[in-house]
Design a protein around this motif. Structure first.
Motif, PDB file in Angstrom:
ATOM      1  N   MET A  57       0.838  -1.195   0.000  1.00  0.00           N
ATOM      2  CA  MET A  57       0.000   0.000   0.000  1.00  0.00           C
ATOM      3  C   MET A  57       0.878   1.252   0.000  1.00  0.00           C
ATOM      4  O   MET A  57       2.074   1.193   0.309  1.00  0.00           O
ATOM      5  CB  MET A  57      -0.910   0.024   1.237  1.00  0.00           C
ATOM      6  N   THR A  58       0.295   2.380  -0.329  1.00  0.00           N
ATOM      7  CA  THR A  58       1.033   3.635  -0.269  1.00  0.00           C
ATOM      8  C   THR A  58       1.499   3.884   1.164  1.00  0.00           C
ATOM      9  O   THR A  58       0.870   3.424   2.126  1.00  0.00           O
ATOM     10  CB  THR A  58       0.155   4.812  -0.729  1.00  0.00           C
ATOM     11  N   LYS A  59       2.574   4.628   1.299  1.00  0.00           N
ATOM     12  CA  LYS A  59       3.229   4.822   2.590  1.00  0.00           C
ATOM     13  C   LYS A  59       2.279   5.337   3.670  1.00  0.00           C
ATOM     14  O   LYS A  59       2.328   4.897   4.821  1.00  0.00           O
ATOM     15  CB  LYS A  59       4.402   5.786   2.417  1.00  0.00           C
ATOM     16  N   ALA A  60       1.398   6.252   3.307  1.00  0.00           N
ATOM     17  CA  ALA A  60       0.498   6.852   4.291  1.00  0.00           C
ATOM     18  C   ALA A  60      -0.506   5.854   4.861  1.00  0.00           C
ATOM     19  O   ALA A  60      -0.999   6.016   5.973  1.00  0.00           O
ATOM     20  CB  ALA A  60      -0.251   8.033   3.668  1.00  0.00           C
ATOM     21  N   LEU A  61      -0.788   4.786   4.093  1.00  0.00           N
ATOM     22  CA  LEU A  61      -1.802   3.819   4.511  1.00  0.00           C
ATOM     23  C   LEU A  61      -1.241   2.625   5.269  1.00  0.00           C
ATOM     24  O   LEU A  61      -1.965   1.968   6.014  1.00  0.00           O
ATOM     25  CB  LEU A  61      -2.550   3.286   3.282  1.00  0.00           C
ATOM     26  N   ARG A  62       0.038   2.327   5.079  1.00  0.00           N
ATOM     27  CA  ARG A  62       0.595   1.074   5.598  1.00  0.00           C
ATOM     28  C   ARG A  62       0.431   0.910   7.106  1.00  0.00           C
ATOM     29  O   ARG A  62      -0.085  -0.094   7.592  1.00  0.00           O
ATOM     30  CB  ARG A  62       2.080   0.971   5.239  1.00  0.00           C
ATOM     31  N   SER A  63       0.933   1.885   7.859  1.00  0.00           N
ATOM     32  CA  SER A  63       0.913   1.739   9.316  1.00  0.00           C
ATOM     33  C   SER A  63      -0.491   1.618   9.890  1.00  0.00           C
ATOM     34  O   SER A  63      -0.772   0.682  10.646  1.00  0.00           O
ATOM     35  CB  SER A  63       1.660   2.903   9.973  1.00  0.00           C
ATOM     36  N   PRO A  64      -1.412   2.551   9.567  1.00  0.00           N
ATOM     37  CA  PRO A  64      -2.759   2.407  10.123  1.00  0.00           C
ATOM     38  C   PRO A  64      -3.453   1.123   9.673  1.00  0.00           C
ATOM     39  O   PRO A  64      -4.193   0.518  10.451  1.00  0.00           O
ATOM     40  CB  PRO A  64      -3.497   3.658   9.627  1.00  0.00           C
ATOM     41  N   THR A 171     -13.187  -0.592   6.840  1.00  0.00           N
ATOM     42  CA  THR A 171     -12.377   0.248   7.723  1.00  0.00           C
ATOM     43  C   THR A 171     -11.157   0.817   7.002  1.00  0.00           C
ATOM     44  O   THR A 171     -10.836   1.999   7.138  1.00  0.00           O
ATOM     45  CB  THR A 171     -11.931  -0.561   8.965  1.00  0.00           C
ATOM     46  N   ILE A 172     -10.479  -0.014   6.221  1.00  0.00           N
ATOM     47  CA  ILE A 172      -9.284   0.461   5.516  1.00  0.00           C
ATOM     48  C   ILE A 172      -9.669   1.451   4.412  1.00  0.00           C
ATOM     49  O   ILE A 172      -8.945   2.414   4.146  1.00  0.00           O
ATOM     50  CB  ILE A 172      -8.475  -0.723   4.959  1.00  0.00           C
ATOM     51  N   LEU A 173     -10.816   1.234   3.781  1.00  0.00           N
ATOM     52  CA  LEU A 173     -11.308   2.212   2.810  1.00  0.00           C
ATOM     53  C   LEU A 173     -11.536   3.559   3.490  1.00  0.00           C
ATOM     54  O   LEU A 173     -11.239   4.623   2.928  1.00  0.00           O
ATOM     55  CB  LEU A 173     -12.620   1.726   2.172  1.00  0.00           C
ATOM     56  N   ALA A 176      -8.359   5.354   3.985  1.00  0.00           N
ATOM     57  CA  ALA A 176      -7.865   5.914   2.724  1.00  0.00           C
ATOM     58  C   ALA A 176      -8.711   7.082   2.234  1.00  0.00           C
ATOM     59  O   ALA A 176      -8.371   7.711   1.223  1.00  0.00           O
ATOM     60  CB  ALA A 176      -7.824   4.826   1.654  1.00  0.00           C
ATOM     61  N   GLY A 177      -9.801   7.356   2.938  1.00  0.00           N
ATOM     62  CA  GLY A 177     -10.682   8.441   2.517  1.00  0.00           C
ATOM     63  C   GLY A 177     -11.548   8.068   1.331  1.00  0.00           C
ATOM     64  O   GLY A 177     -12.084   8.943   0.637  1.00  0.00           O
ATOM     65  N   VAL A 178     -11.692   6.774   1.084  1.00  0.00           N
ATOM     66  CA  VAL A 178     -12.524   6.306  -0.029  1.00  0.00           C
ATOM     67  C   VAL A 178     -13.930   6.011   0.494  1.00  0.00           C
ATOM     68  O   VAL A 178     -14.172   4.965   1.085  1.00  0.00           O
ATOM     69  CB  VAL A 178     -11.934   5.032  -0.679  1.00  0.00           C
ATOM     70  N   GLN A 179     -14.824   6.935   0.312  1.00  0.00           N
ATOM     71  CA  GLN A 179     -16.219   6.749   0.695  1.00  0.00           C
ATOM     72  C   GLN A 179     -17.027   6.700  -0.590  1.00  0.00           C
ATOM     73  O   GLN A 179     -17.487   7.715  -1.104  1.00  0.00           O
ATOM     74  CB  GLN A 179     -16.662   7.882   1.622  1.00  0.00           C
ATOM     75  N   ASN A 180     -17.166   5.485  -1.090  1.00  0.00           N
ATOM     76  CA  ASN A 180     -17.736   5.265  -2.411  1.00  0.00           C
ATOM     77  C   ASN A 180     -18.592   4.004  -2.379  1.00  0.00           C
ATOM     78  O   ASN A 180     -18.138   2.953  -1.917  1.00  0.00           O
ATOM     79  CB  ASN A 180     -16.580   5.136  -3.424  1.00  0.00           C
ATOM     80  N   ILE A 259     -16.490  -4.783 -10.557  1.00  0.00           N
ATOM     81  CA  ILE A 259     -16.967  -3.460 -10.124  1.00  0.00           C
ATOM     82  C   ILE A 259     -15.892  -2.415 -10.345  1.00  0.00           C
ATOM     83  O   ILE A 259     -14.731  -2.610  -9.965  1.00  0.00           O
ATOM     84  CB  ILE A 259     -17.400  -3.504  -8.644  1.00  0.00           C
ATOM     85  N   ASP A 260     -16.274  -1.315 -10.943  1.00  0.00           N
ATOM     86  CA  ASP A 260     -15.354  -0.207 -11.187  1.00  0.00           C
ATOM     87  C   ASP A 260     -15.215   0.606  -9.899  1.00  0.00           C
ATOM     88  O   ASP A 260     -16.186   1.220  -9.446  1.00  0.00           O
ATOM     89  CB  ASP A 260     -15.886   0.669 -12.326  1.00  0.00           C
ATOM     90  N   VAL A 261     -14.033   0.592  -9.310  1.00  0.00           N
ATOM     91  CA  VAL A 261     -13.811   1.280  -8.033  1.00  0.00           C
ATOM     92  C   VAL A 261     -12.761   2.376  -8.201  1.00  0.00           C
ATOM     93  O   VAL A 261     -11.996   2.365  -9.175  1.00  0.00           O
ATOM     94  CB  VAL A 261     -13.342   0.280  -6.935  1.00  0.00           C
ATOM     95  N   PRO A 262     -12.702   3.342  -7.268  1.00  0.00           N
ATOM     96  CA  PRO A 262     -11.647   4.359  -7.327  1.00  0.00           C
ATOM     97  C   PRO A 262     -10.266   3.714  -7.332  1.00  0.00           C
ATOM     98  O   PRO A 262     -10.059   2.658  -6.728  1.00  0.00           O
ATOM     99  CB  PRO A 262     -11.874   5.170  -6.042  1.00  0.00           C
ATOM    100  N   GLN A 263      -9.310   4.343  -8.004  1.00  0.00           N
ATOM    101  CA  GLN A 263      -7.974   3.755  -8.158  1.00  0.00           C
ATOM    102  C   GLN A 263      -7.331   3.395  -6.827  1.00  0.00           C
ATOM    103  O   GLN A 263      -6.665   2.371  -6.710  1.00  0.00           O
ATOM    104  CB  GLN A 263      -7.070   4.716  -8.929  1.00  0.00           C
ATOM    105  N   LEU A 264      -7.529   4.230  -5.829  1.00  0.00           N
ATOM    106  CA  LEU A 264      -6.908   3.977  -4.523  1.00  0.00           C
ATOM    107  C   LEU A 264      -7.424   2.685  -3.897  1.00  0.00           C
ATOM    108  O   LEU A 264      -6.713   2.029  -3.129  1.00  0.00           O
ATOM    109  CB  LEU A 264      -7.171   5.164  -3.585  1.00  0.00           C
TER     110      LEU A 264
END
Length: 314
Positions: A57-64, A171-173, A176-180, A259-264
């Motif tokens: 995952m991207t660096k900002a997401l790994r630890s949490p 929870t991980i979404l 990541a700020g992905v509310q979709n 399903i087409d989801v946001p890239q993140l």
């Protein structure tokens, strides 16, 4: 550098060093390195496939994300830590009480139990304002299973997997700020696929936990007794039960991938690779869940993970 499986594993191990020293953003008290290290190590030890996927995952997401998965591991392995049902319920109650403490108004770190996972979870929840409901589902679903000790139907099993696995993806979404809605829909299907695959993997452990993971309606349909499952008896009827669960898992996996989801979200759903890998191995074994080859880790999985991450697909 030649991209061999060995080199990919080395690359992922090196990435862990970054994880261990990461700081949770905007928090006045930085994460303790030992606590983050503890969270990473228990996920690595007890949830290796998801550990590898999280490292990519991207660096900002790994630890949490590792902290959330460590919380899930601690709950999931309560049964591994004791054979006494009362002691297991007491351990689960500890996490119930801890979660309540974490979400108390004006709570401080000093008032959270001195457990590395609990303390890191408090920090993550404080920063990201994670809704309590999904973390609560992880505890409640396993408490109910510990009491019931069986699934009445495949539908019951799918409901359990949605609460115990999909809730982690939700929870991980959120982290990541992905509310979709599309991402949530994919997370629901992926969680069910992973949960069903996990159930198939756990069948050989039935005798240890004195629990039958195969839904009762399938056992009755194919004339398989609970004793057959507990004694790990392979038969055509048992394979038919496994086949039906595997088909359901594969259908959920296919639906999630369509399903087409946001890239993140693609990097969050990377464990789909491991699910697909297991289901293919099970098919090669003619759905014999007791085949010894199924317990071995896939040597090529890190390599597949890496390339799928480069393609930003799952």
């Amino acid at each position: 550098m030649l991209l061999t499986t060995k080199n990919i594993c080395k690359l992922l191990t090196q990435t862990l060093k970054t994880v261990q020293y990461a700081k949770i953003r905007t928090l006045t008290t930085t994460s303790n390195v030992d606590s983050i290290n503890y969270c990473a190590n228990i996920v690595k030890s007890h949830d290796y496939e998801n550990f590898l996927a999280t490292l990519l995952m991207t660096k900002a997401l790994r630890s949490p994300a590792l902290v959330v998965r460590a919380f899930n591991v601690e709950i999931a392995r309560v049964q591994d830590q004791t054979t006494d049902p009362q002691m297991a319920m007491m351990r689960m109650q500890f996490w119930q009480d801890t979660l309540k403490d974490i979400y108390k108004k004006d709570q401080s770190l000093s008032q959270v139990p001195a457990n590395p996972v609990a303390q890191e979870l408090f920090k993550v929840c404080s920063v990201y304002k994670i809704p309590k409901r999904n973390l609560q589902k992880l505890i409640d679903s396993r408490q109910r299973l510990m009491k019931a000790k069986y699934f009445g139907s495949l539908a019951d099993l799918e409901k359990y997997t949605d609460e115990s696995v999909s809730a982690i993806y939700y929870t991980i979404l959120w982290l990541a700020g992905v509310q979709n809605l599309h991402a949530d829909h994919a997370a629901s299907h992926l969680g069910k696929a992973q949960g069903l695959a996990n159930m198939l993997r756990s069948i050989p452990m039935s005798s240890h936990y004195k629990m039958v993971y195969v839904p009762m309606d399938l056992l009755m349909k194919h004339n398989v007794s609970q004793e057959d499952v507990l004694r790990c008896r392979d038969s055509e009827n048992m394979r038919n039960c496994a086949y039906e669960v595997a088909i359901s898992a594969n259908n959920h996996l296919k639906k999630a991938r369509k399903i087409d989801v946001p890239q993140l979200a693609n990097q969050i759903f990377l464990p789909a690779v491991a699910i697909n890998n297991y289901l293919k191995k099970l098919q090669k074994c003619n759905f014999n869940v007791f085949d010894s080859s199924l317990v071995h880790r896939s040597a090529t999985l890190p390599l597949i993970y890496y390339f799928m991450r480069l393609l930003n697909k799952y």
